[in-house]
Design an enzyme around this catalytic site. Structure first.
Site: not given
Length: 892
Positions: A634, A638, A731, A326
Site C-alpha cells: 500500500d 512498495d 460459427t 505487506d
C-alpha cells in the site's frame, strides 16, 4: 555521507551551513546549479503516435495484416474488413492501457510538500518545496509534510508517520542525537526525517541533506523508472501459439494449393482457397475473444471487491506461485488494539475487533468485570485520562482521531464501560507534560471531586519502571525490590515476545496544594500500576485465505518494514511461518546480492525490517527461481516491487496513489482474502482461454484437413472460400466467446499452479486439437463424398452438405471443450450462454442454407430432411467416439 552518524556541528561543517542564520541567496543559487531543483525527475516519454504504432509490431498481427491485404486484393472485402477491425480494436485497447500505466511518478511528485518553512539570511520564509536546496534549515510541525530529507537538530515531542516509506503503521518518535550504527534501515534512523513523510505530533527543525532524486523518495522514483514491466504468462503463451499456428497454417495452405493445382484445379481458384484457409487457420478472432474473456473477468472481480487496472492481471494472478504481501493493513487490520493487561502478577486478556468499543475481559479463561478489580480499574481509567485520542463513528465504522497507541488505550477503557466525558467530570486536568521522545513519557496532573491531586503517567515500561518507587500488588501499595522489579521485567519481556507493544501506567498522589513545576519533579516516586500490551491484530479471514492458497500450491511470503519479533508473531498466527521456514531481516538482505538470495529465498517466509531496494531484490530473486510473483502493498515503498512483479496488487483504502498507479490490481477492501477470489477467477479465465483455443484450433484443423484430403483424393473442392470464411467468422466466434463465460470446475483451487513455462498445448491439449480436428475433417469429407457420389452432377448440394456437417460437428464439439476430461464430465446445459450461442449459430446456418437471397452469395442450396440424419450422425462422431473411453474408465 552517513548524516545520521554525525552530530549537529559535523553536519553543518559537512554541508557548509549555519543553523542560526541559514543560507544566503548566493549560496542557494550555487547549490541549485550544483544539485538541481528539489523535484522528482521523469524518464523520457514515448510519443502517443509511436506508442500507438508499437501495438502493431507483433508478428502474428503483421501476418494477419498481410492476409487482410491479400483478401482485399482478391475481392474478399468482408473478411478483410473484419480482420482489420479486430486488429485496430486490440491496438487501441493496448494503447490506452499503456497510457494509463505510467502515472506512478506523477503521483509521487504530488506527494511532495507544496510549501515549506525555510531559514534564509536569518529570516524564516515560506517557499515552494521545489526551491529547497541542500544545507537549508527547515521547520515543520504537526500536519506538515517534510519537504526534503533532513537531519533533525531540534525535536519537540516530534513524531513522523513514515508508513509510506517503511510500512510501519505507528508514527516514529524523533531524536536529535547521533546514531553510531552502520547498515541501519530508514525505519531505525530516528534522527532523520524524509521527503513526503507526515508530521503527526510536535514540531522540529532539520538541516536538508538530500533533495530531489537523491532523497529516499527519489531513489524509489528511480527504481520505478528502471523497474522492468514483465510480460505476462498469457502474453508469452499467445505469442508462442501465434508463431506455431502461422508456421503450420502456411505449410498446410501451400500443400492444399499445390495438391489442388496438381489435380487440375485452376491456380486462381486454388490461390483464393489457400488464402481463405490461411486466414481460417490463423484465429484472428483470438485476441478479441481473449480481451472479451478478460474484460468479463474484470466485471466479475469488481463484484468481489477487486479492480483490475490491466487486463492480463487476472490471468497472471491465477498462475501465481508466490504472493509477497505487506503486513500492515493487508494481513493486519492497521488498528492498534489492546489484547493483554498485566498488574501485580495478574494477567487479563481482552477481545473485540478493531476500534469498536465492544469486548470482554478474561482472567484464567474466566470472564471478569474490570471495574471490580482495583488495579485493572485504575490502569484502564488512567490510560483514558492521560490521552488525546478520540473515537469517532464514520459510516458504520469506528475510527481513531489521534495517535493509534492512545486510541488503543482509549478503546480498551471504553470496552470496560468508561466514558472520557464522564471521567473528565470526576477528574479535572490541571496541568500536562506532553510526550517527549527523549523522556518517552507523558504525564498529567488531575484533581478529583474531593480536591485530591494525582500525577498520572504513561510511557515506555523500562523507563517508567525506573522512576517508580512502589507497585500496586494485590490491591495494595508495595515498595519495589529486586524480586518485584524482576516480575515487572519478566512481564515486559513476556508481552514483547508475543510482539506486543507495551505501555506502562504509573500514578502518584500529591500532598494538598502541591504545585508541580516541571516533568522531572512530576515523574519520580510513582506507583507502578501495570502494563497494557497492544498489537495490530491479523484480519480474522486472512488465516483461512493463506491456508487455501497453500492448498492451491501458492506460497505466501510476508514482507514488512516492521520489527522481526512483530513480523514473526503475526506470521505464526496466520500460518505463514512454520518450523521449516526462515526469517530474514534487512541487515542480512543488505549483505546479500540477488544470486546469494536466490539460494535461500525458497526457504524464507518472512522478510522483516526491509527497505524498498530489498523488496525489489526479493521479487527479482523469486522470479529468477522461476516463480510467478504477486506483490501486494500500500505504501510508496512498495511501488517499485509492485511494478517489477509479475502482478502488482495495491490496497484501495490505505494505498497511496503511487502504489495504485504502479499496480495491476487494486483491492477495494484492502483484504488479503480478496486475493483468494482473484486467484480462483484468474485460474478459471486461463482455463476458459484454453477451452476456446482448443475449440477454435480443432475447428480450423478440421477445415484445413477436409480441403487437403479432398485435393489428395482428386475430389472437387468440398467448401468454397466464402463458406470457410463464414464458418471462421460466425460459427467459431459466438460459441468461443460463450466458453469464456464458463464457470470454474470444482477442483480449480485444489490444483497446483501451472508451470510458468507451460505451453498452451500442455496437458494433452495438442492431442485433443489434432484428434478432434482430424475427426471433424474426416466426418465432413465423408458427408461430402456420400452426397457427391449420390449425385455427381449437383456439386453445390454436396458442398452445402459438407458445409452443414462441418458447422454441426463444431457446434457439438464445443460442449466437449468445457472439460479437460470428457463431454460427459459436466452438465451440457451448465453454461446458458453457450447453449444460446449454439442455438444462434444453428439458426444462422439455416438462414444461409434456406433463405433464397443469401444462397447465391454463400453457394448453398436447400438440404432435404433425410440428409440431416446423415449430417447429424457424422457430426456427432468426432465428439462421442473419443468420449466413450471416459465412460468406460468411470464405470471401472
Amino acid at each position: 555521507m552517513k548524516f545520521h552518524e554525525m552530530n549537529e556541528t559535523e553536519v553543518e561543517q559537512a554541508l557548509n551551513t549555519d543553523s542560526t542564520s541559514g543560507l544566503t541567496e548566493d549560496d542557494v543559487k550555487k547549490r541549485r546549479n550544483q544539485f538541481g531543483k528539489n523535484e522528482l525527475e521523469e524518464g523520457e516519454k514515448q510519443s502517443a503516435l509511436l506508442l500507438f504504432f508499437s501495438q502493431f509490431k507483433d508478428f502474428m498481427v503483421l501476418v494477419l495484416l498481410a492476409a487482410t491485404l491479400i483478401s482485399g486484393l482478391l475481392g474478399e472485402y468482408i473478411d478483410a474488413v473484419a480482420i482489420i477491425a479486430i486488429v485496430i480494436i486490440n491496438g487501441l485497447l493496448g494503447f490506452f492501457q499503456e497510457r494509463k500505466a505510467e502515472r506512478s511518478l506523477q503521483a509521487l511528485k504530488e506527494l511532495s510538500a507544496p510549501q515549506v518553512s525555510v531559514l534564509r539570511d536569518g529570516e524564516w520564509i515560506k517557499i515552494p518545496s521545489k526551491d529547497v536546496v541542500v544545507g537549508d534549515l527547515l521547520k515543520f510541525s504537526s500536519g506538515d509534510r517534510v519537504g526534503a530529507d533532513v537531519r533533525i537538530i531540534e525535536s519537540n515531542s516530534l513524531e513522523v508517520e513514515e508508513s509510506a516509506l517503511t510500512g510501519e503503521s505507528l508514527p516514529v518518535g524523533k531524536t536529535t542525537g547521533a546514531i553510531k550504527k552502520a547498515n541501519i534501515g530508514i525505519g531505525d534512523m530516528e534522527n532523520m526525517a524524509f521527503m513526503s513523510t507526515l508530521v503527526t505530533r510536535g514540531s522540529g527543525m532539520g538541516i536538508v541533506v538530500a533533495t530531489g532524486m537523491k532523497t529516499a523518495m527519489g531513489q524509489i522514483a528511480d527504481l520505478l523508472q528502471n523497474a522492468e514491466t514483465m510480460t505476462t504468462p498469457l502474453q508469452r503463451r499467445l505469442e508462442q501459439l501465434g508463431k506455431i499456428l502461422i508456421t503450420v497454417a502456411l505449410i498446410l495452405t501451400v500443400l492444399v494449393v499445390v495438391a489442388g493445382v496438381i489435380q487440375g484445379h485452376d491456380l486462381y481458384t486454388m490461390f483464393l482457397a489457400g488464402v481463405s484457409l490461411a486466414v481460417a487457420a490463423i484465429p484472428e478472432g483470438l485476441p478479441a475473444i481473449v480481451t472479451v474473456a478478460l474484460s468479463l473477468g474484470v466485471q466479475r472481480m469488481i463484484k468481489k471487491k477487486a479492480i483490475v487496472r490491466k487486463l492480463p492481471a487476472v490471468e497472471t494472478l491465477g498462475c501465481a506461485s508466490v504472493i509477497c504481501s505487506d503486513k500492515t493493513g493487508t494481513m493486519t487490520q492497521n488498528k492498534m488494539t489492546v489484547t493483554h493487561l498485566w498488574s501485580g502478577g495478574n494477567q487479563w486478556l481482552v477481545d473485540g475487533v478493531g476500534y469498536e468499543p465492544q469486548g470482554h475481559f478474561y482472567r484464567n479463561d474466566n470472564q471478569v468485570e474490570p471495574k471490580e478489580d482495583k488495579a485493572l480499574k485504575q490502569m484502564l481509567m488512567f490510560g483514558m485520562l492521560c490521552n488525546h485520542a478520540e473515537v469517532k463513528r464514520k459510516e458504520n465504522e469506528f475510527v481513531i482521531d489521534g495517535d493509534p497507541t492512545e486510541g488503543a488505550l482509549l478503546v480498551a477503557a471504553m470496552k470496560a464501560g468508561y466514558n472520557r466525558e464522564t471521567l473528565l467530570n470526576q477528574f479535572q486536568i490541571v496541568k500536562e507534560f506532553p510526550f517527549d521522545s527523549e523522556r518517552k513519557m507523558m504525564s498529567i496532573v488531575v484533581k478529583d471531586q474531593q480536591g485530591k491531586q494525582f500525577i498520572v503517567t504513561k510511557g515506555a515500561p523500562d523507563v517508567l519502571a525506573g522512576v517508580c518507587e512502589s507497585i500496586l500488588w494485590d490491591g495494595k501499595r508495595k515498595f519495589l525490590n529486586r524480586e518485584v522489579t524482576g516480575h515487572i521485567q519478566k512481564a515486559i519481556e513476556g508481552l514483547a515476545s508475543q510482539a506486543l507493544r507495551t505501555i506502562a501506567i504509573g500514578v502518584k498522589e500529591l500532598s494538598p496544594n502541591t504545585i508541580i513545576l516541571d516533568e522531572k519533579e512530576a515523574e519520580k516516586g510513582l506507583t507502578f500500576i501495570g502494563l497494557q500490551g497492544m498489537i495490530d491484530p491479523p484480519r480474522p479471514e486472512v488465516k483461512d485465505a493463506v491456508k487455501e492458497c497453500k492448498e492451491a500450491g501458492i506460497k505466501t511470503v510476508m514482507i514488512t518494514g516492521d520489527h522481526v519479533i512483530t513480523a514473526k508473531a503475526i506470521a505464526k498466527q496466520l500460518g505463514i511461518l512454520t518450523n521449516k521456514s526462515k526469517v530474514l531481516d534487512g541487515k542480512a538482505l543488505s549483505e546479500m546480492n540477488v544470486d546469494e538470495l536466490e539460494e535461500v529465498v525458497d526457504d524464507v517466509s518472512v522478510f522483516a525490517r526491509v527497505s524498498p531496494e530489498h523488496k525489489l531484490k526479493i521479487v527479482k530473486a523469486l522470479q529468477n527461481k522461476g516463480h510467478i510473483v504477486a506483490m501486494t502493498g500500500d505504501g510508496v515503498n512498495d511501488a517499485p516491487a509492485i511494478k517489477a512483479a509479475d502482478i502488482g496488487v495495491a490496497m484501495g483504502i490505505t494505498g497511496t496513489d503511487v502504489a495504485k498507479e504502479a499496480s495491476a490490481l487494486v483491492l477495494l477492501d484492502d483484504n488479503f482474502a480478496t486475493i483468494k477470489a482473484a486467484i480462483k477467477e484468474g485460474r478459471n479465465i486461463y482455463e476458459n482461454i484454453r477451452k476456446f483455443i482448443r475449440y477454435l484450433l480443432a475447428s480450423n484443423v478440421g477445415e484445413i484437413l477436409v480441403m487437403l484430403f479432398a485435393m489428395i483424393l482428386g475430389l472437387p473442392l468440398p467448401l468454397v472460400p466464402i463458406q470457410i470464411l463464414w464458418v471462421n467468422l460466425v460459427t467459431d466466434g459466438l460459441p468461443a466467446m460463450a466458453l469464456g463465460l464458463d464457470q470454474p470446475e470444482d477442483d480449480v483451487m485444489k490444483r497446483k499452479p501451472r508451470n510458468p513455462r507451460e505451453g498452451v498445448f500442455a496437458r494433452g491439449l495438442g492431442w485433443k486439437v489434432v484428434s478432434r480436428g482430424f475427426l471433424i475433417g474426416i466426418a465432413t469429407l465423408l458427408a461430402f463424398i456420400f452426397a457427391y457420389h449420390a449425385n455427381p452432377n449437383d456439386l453445390p448440394y454436396a458442398q452445402t452438405i459438407a458445409f452443414a456437417t462441418l458447422v454441426l460437428a463444431q457446434l457439438i464439439h464445443v460442449f466437449d471443450c468445457r472439460s479437460e476430461k470428457s463431454v460427459f464430465a459436466r452438465n451440457p446445459f451448465g453454461n446458458k450462454y453457450l447453449v444460446w450461442a449454439v442455438i444462434s449459430s444453428l439458426l444462422l446456418l439455416f438462414v444461409v442454407i434456406y433463405y433464397p437471397p443469401l444462397q447465391p452469395i454463400f453457394h448453398t442450396v436447400p438440404i432435404e430432411m433425410k440428409d440431416w440424419l446423415m449430417i447429424t450422425g457424422l457430426a456427432a462422431v468426432p465428439t462421442f467416439l473419443l468420449a466413450g473411453s471416459f465412460l468406460l474408465t468411470k464405470r471401472k
